[in-house]
Scaffold this active site. Structure first.
Site, short mmCIF file in Angstrom:
data_model
loop_
_atom_site.label_atom_id
_atom_site.label_comp_id
_atom_site.label_asym_id
_atom_site.label_seq_id
_atom_site.Cartn_x
_atom_site.Cartn_y
_atom_site.Cartn_z
N LYS A 64 20.30 15.65 -16.81
CA LYS A 64 20.74 14.33 -16.32
C LYS A 64 22.02 14.54 -15.50
O LYS A 64 23.10 14.68 -16.05
CB LYS A 64 20.97 13.38 -17.48
N CYS B 280 54.52 -12.05 -20.56
CA CYS B 280 53.50 -11.40 -19.74
C CYS B 280 54.13 -10.40 -18.79
O CYS B 280 55.09 -10.72 -18.09
CB CYS B 280 52.73 -12.46 -18.96
N ASP C 59 25.23 13.84 -13.18
CA ASP C 59 26.26 12.79 -13.23
C ASP C 59 26.70 12.47 -11.81
O ASP C 59 27.65 13.04 -11.29
CB ASP C 59 27.44 13.25 -14.08
N CYS D 243 49.68 -17.05 -13.34
CA CYS D 243 49.78 -15.60 -13.54
C CYS D 243 48.92 -14.92 -12.48
O CYS D 243 47.72 -15.19 -12.38
CB CYS D 243 49.30 -15.23 -14.94
N TYR E 126 14.48 12.96 -8.59
CA TYR E 126 13.96 12.92 -9.96
C TYR E 126 12.74 12.02 -10.12
O TYR E 126 12.23 11.85 -11.23
CB TYR E 126 15.05 12.50 -10.95
N CYS F 150 48.21 -14.27 -22.26
CA CYS F 150 49.29 -14.85 -21.45
C CYS F 150 48.93 -16.31 -21.24
O CYS F 150 47.79 -16.64 -20.84
CB CYS F 150 49.38 -14.12 -20.12
N GLU G 43 14.41 17.62 -17.60
CA GLU G 43 15.33 17.98 -16.54
C GLU G 43 16.73 17.48 -16.88
O GLU G 43 16.88 16.49 -17.60
CB GLU G 43 14.87 17.41 -15.19
N LYS H 49 21.59 12.17 -24.72
CA LYS H 49 22.97 12.40 -24.30
C LYS H 49 23.59 13.53 -25.12
O LYS H 49 23.30 13.71 -26.31
CB LYS H 49 23.80 11.12 -24.48
N CYS I 54 53.59 -12.10 -15.04
CA CYS I 54 54.21 -13.36 -14.60
C CYS I 54 55.39 -13.81 -15.45
O CYS I 54 56.08 -14.77 -15.09
CB CYS I 54 53.16 -14.47 -14.55
#
Length: 785
Positions: free
Chosen positions: A121, A413, A123, A449, A231, A443, A119, A319, A416
């Site tokens: 798959k 950064c 999503d 931060c 399923y 950082c 069957e 897949k 920050c």
């Protein structure tokens, strides 16, 4: 070995983050194919190093924790994920394992083909529907596979989910499992209507379905074009059919929607034909799919094959290949994570890949940018693997424009303004440290931060840490942005008037949050250590530190060499722990938690009995990493001089009588360096202070009663959660597994126990119900209150 251990820890941390983003936030940050690659790398490393496998590893477990906004539901039978196949060879290997597991002939004229169900798959979002006497009584998400979210009011709004089963003959208890999804047409209609009202559009049907089903307001869910496809089944009071397809067809007769593409296949070649056929029709299907699920059709064969810790042996998801497109890299921006890692993010010229508009992609780190040779303005190939977030896989150099710009890491950064520094990798070996540049930039702002502070507090309040219910990510972001908290300690200073002003809070929810924060003031030592977010210290390492050293005072001052006496703590992790507690800022936060906040740590005590007088002089000398001195040479020195001071002060001639000339010179040269001698004496003093020194009194170690035994918990427990039951068994020395096998010693089966109980009975294993389990714990002086 150290390299493998370090890589395993890195992979676990990365996979845990991706699990959290995918399963809890519905905001996945990498393609499925990249997650699968990381997962398989971790799985392979753990297979090569089984002693490094821990219960908190992503391979032992599915996904991540449920959102606190919903009531939690414990699945009586875990909702496991499936193993993946990417090539035909993977499918043939799966078929071989099934055939051998069922002891079927697979060669020559007498070869027997296994029948599989096939069957697509879908999503969407995996859900569990519980029916009692034919009536829908509960709906739940999969969550982490063991604990999900109660979404009963929302699933009742999905039009093709029957509120009452049709016909008759259904089991008294029936749990139906399936996928809630959104068709392509429904997804387009939803985005159009969102644009009309100025609302947020969704990236793809999967996110739209997940976001719709997890709305706190079920009226919103009711207006979304959601569909359900069954399923399989979970717990059931009696068997329905002797095949998987038979189960689904009977469910269809009772009004449950199943896939129109459901078919049986005789053998693996038929499975591959089905896979190629539906792959060719994929884009014309009315819904998104990312592969095909194949299951052994016979229920008896499924039970015989059983489960691994994370997945059934009788099913696999094949897949589809990743889908690729060309687009332009418009810019590279940088994001900051909990540990301060500054990560590049690709901003792309929007392009449709497999029907979804893609505008960004993660780039992992600057080493990946360098590997790709990536420049801003480049045309790139992106791969939308797993139909979620794309991956930049290649630069099309012949299309590079003249004005292409180099990607440069920011000096400060972006959140920050603190300095950004490249991490260093330190490899320690006999007598030397080798320093190399790491792939990550950080950082240095730490909790000053905002990005790091938010992520640190999200970790601190999480279920397996301090477990403060009601503090979701958005609430924490508000608290930080409003400057109401600047460290975990500030959570305990929050007042009612501050909380009720936050978005989403009213009188009752504000009081509940204050109570939850107050209730968290008595954590176990292990939970507290884990909540601190020490790099590379997961739940199991935190338990080792707490159980072995017994007090936070010892953990805070423990030298790296002393920490390596504890099980499964290597020198690199030991240095991370020591560095964390040496940091002034961390000391201040911990001091505030234990002082002003009046936190009281539970389960503290003395040094673990097995570690009393556990150190030897020879072993300690070996841990000093003296050049050219291994365990044998270290023991010779110990036998000759008897004390560390004797070794430190011994002249070269005395050493020469014990060791070859080169080794004797090496030892003498090592201790002639004042810092080395002082370090060695400091380690010895701490061993004495902790009670681990060879001159301390050695305690008689009574073996824990369940040492060497493997127990399994299944079903629901009424007097305690399964997590608590697991902790109590572990305190008695047992290993708690997620699957039943011939090596299982005892199974604890609460109400609703399913296939694990069935297999336990088939194997003739000892089974305890909750009443007997509680009595057993009391016999061993374990409290159940």
């Amino acid at each position: 070995m150290k390299a493998a251990e370090t890589r395993i820890l890195e992979l676990r941390a990365e996979l845990d983050l991706h699990n959290y983003r995918y399963h809890v936030l519905d905001e996945p940050s990498i393609p499925d194919v990249e997650y699968d690659r990381l997962f398989h790398e971790l799985k392979a490393l753990e297979a090569e190093n089984p002693h490094l496998v821990t219960p908190d590893s992503p391979t032992q477990r599915v996904g991540s924790a449920a959102l606190s906004a919903f009531t939690q539901v414990r699945h009586e039978i875990p909702m496991l994920s499936l193993g993946n196949a990417f090539e035909e060879t993977d499918m043939h290997e799966f078929d071989r394992r099934v055939t051998e597991g069922l002891d079927l002939p697979n060669d020559g004229l007498f070869a027997e083909k296994v029948e599989y169900s096939c069957e697509p798959k879908l999503d969407g979002l995996a859900v569990s529907l519980l029916y009692q006497n034919g009536a829908l009584v509960r709906g739940a998400t999969r969550g982490d596979g063991t604990t999900g979210e109660d979404i009963s009011v929302n699933v009742r709004t999905v039009r093709n989910i029957p509120l009452k089963l049709h016909g008759e003959g259904w089991p008294e208890t029936l749990e139906v499992r399936g996928e809630v999804f959104m068709s392509k047409a429904g997804f387009d209609r939803l985005n159009e209507s969102q644009l009309e009202v100025g609302g947020k559009t969704f990236a793809n049907p999967r996110n739209a379905a997940a976001g719709s089903l997890r709305q706190l307001d079920s009226k919103i869910t009711a207006n979304r074009p959601l569909e359900f496809c069954c399923y399989g089944i979970g717990q059931v009071s009696h068997d329905i059919s002797d095949t998987h397809i038979g189960n689904l067809k009977q469910l269809k007769a009772w009004g449950m929607p199943i896939s129109r593409e459901l078919k049986a296949a005789a053998g693996i070649e038929d499975c591959l034909k089905y896979y190629h056929d539906i792959g060719e029709r994929r884009l014309s299907l009315p819904y998104e799919i990312d592969g095909v699920v194949f299951k052994v059709n016979s229920i008896a064969a499924q039970r015989e094959l059983g489960f691994r810790a994370r997945e059934p042996r009788w099913a696999i998801a094949h897949k589809f290949p990743a889908m690729e497109e060309l687009t332009e890299l418009l810019d590279v921006e940088f994001q900051v994570g909990r540990t301060g890692a500054v990560t590049p993010v690709a901003r792309l010229k929007p392009v449709k890949v497999a029907g979804v508009t893609v505008a960004n992609a993660t780039l992992h780190n600057m080493d990946e940018v360098a590997r790709l040779g990536l420049m801003i303005g480049d045309t790139v190939i992106i791969r939308r693997a797993g139909d979620v977030i794309p991956q930049v896989v290649q630069v099309v150099l012949e299309r590079r424009p003249d004005n292409a710009r180099k990607v440069e890491i920011p000096q400060t950064c972006p959140v920050c303004g603190s300095q950004v520094e490249r991490t260093q990798l330190i490899k320690r070996s006999k007598g030397k440290e080798t320093v190399s540049e790491g792939a990550v930039y950080r950082c240095v702002g730490r909790l000053a931060c905002g990005a790091q502070l938010k992520q640190a507090i999200i970790h601190y309040v999480s279920r397996r840490a301090m477990d403060i219910e009601g503090l979701g990510d958005k609430t924490i972001e508000q608290l930080v942005d409003e400057k109401l908290i600047g460290s975990p300690a500030d959570l305990y200073k929050l007042e009612y008037d501050q909380i009720i002003e936050l978005e989403g809070f009213a009188d009752i929810s504000s009081k509940k949050l204050l109570k939850a924060i107050d209730d968290s003031k008595t954590p176990t030592l292990a939970r507290f250590i884990y909540a601190l977010g020490i790099p590379d210290v997961g739940e199991e390492t935190a338990k080792v530190l707490a159980r072995s050293l017994g007090s936070l005072d010892k953990v805070k001052v423990a030298l790296p060499e002393v920490l390596t006496y504890l099980p499964d703590i290597g020198l690199e992790v030991a240095h991370e722990i020591h560095s964390f507690f040496e940091d002034d800022h961390n000391q201040n936060v911990i001091g505030a938690l234990l002082g002003e906040c009046k936190m009281q740590l539970q389960d503290t005590g003395d040094l673990g009995a097995e570690f009393a007088a556990s150190a030897t002089l020879g072993g300690m000398l070996d841990k000093l990493n003296i050049p050219s001195i291994g365990p044998g040479g270290a023991q010779k020195l110990a036998d000759k001089f008897g004390t560390l001071e004797g070794v430190v002060k011994a002249d070269w001639l005395d050493m020469r009588q014990t060791l070859p000339e080169k080794q004797a010179q090496s030892v003498r040269a090592f201790f002639d360096v004042p810092e080395n001698a002082e370090r060695a004496l400091k380690i010895e003093q701490q061993l004495k202070d902790f009670g681990m020194h060879w001159q301390n009194e050695k305690k008689v170690v009574e073996g824990l009663p369940l040492t060497g035994q493997t127990w399994v918990l299944t079903g629901s427990l009424e007097l305690m959660s399964r997590d608590v039951a697991k902790e109590k068994l572990e305190s008695l020395g047992a290993k708690v597994s997620g699957s039943v096998s011939a090596k299982t010693h005892t199974v604890v089966a609460g109400p609703g126990a399913g296939s694990k109980l069935t297999k336990a009975n088939e194997l003739g294993l000892k089974v305890l119900d909750e009443e007997a389990f509680v009595a057993f714990l009391k016999q061993h002086d374990i409290s159940v209150e």
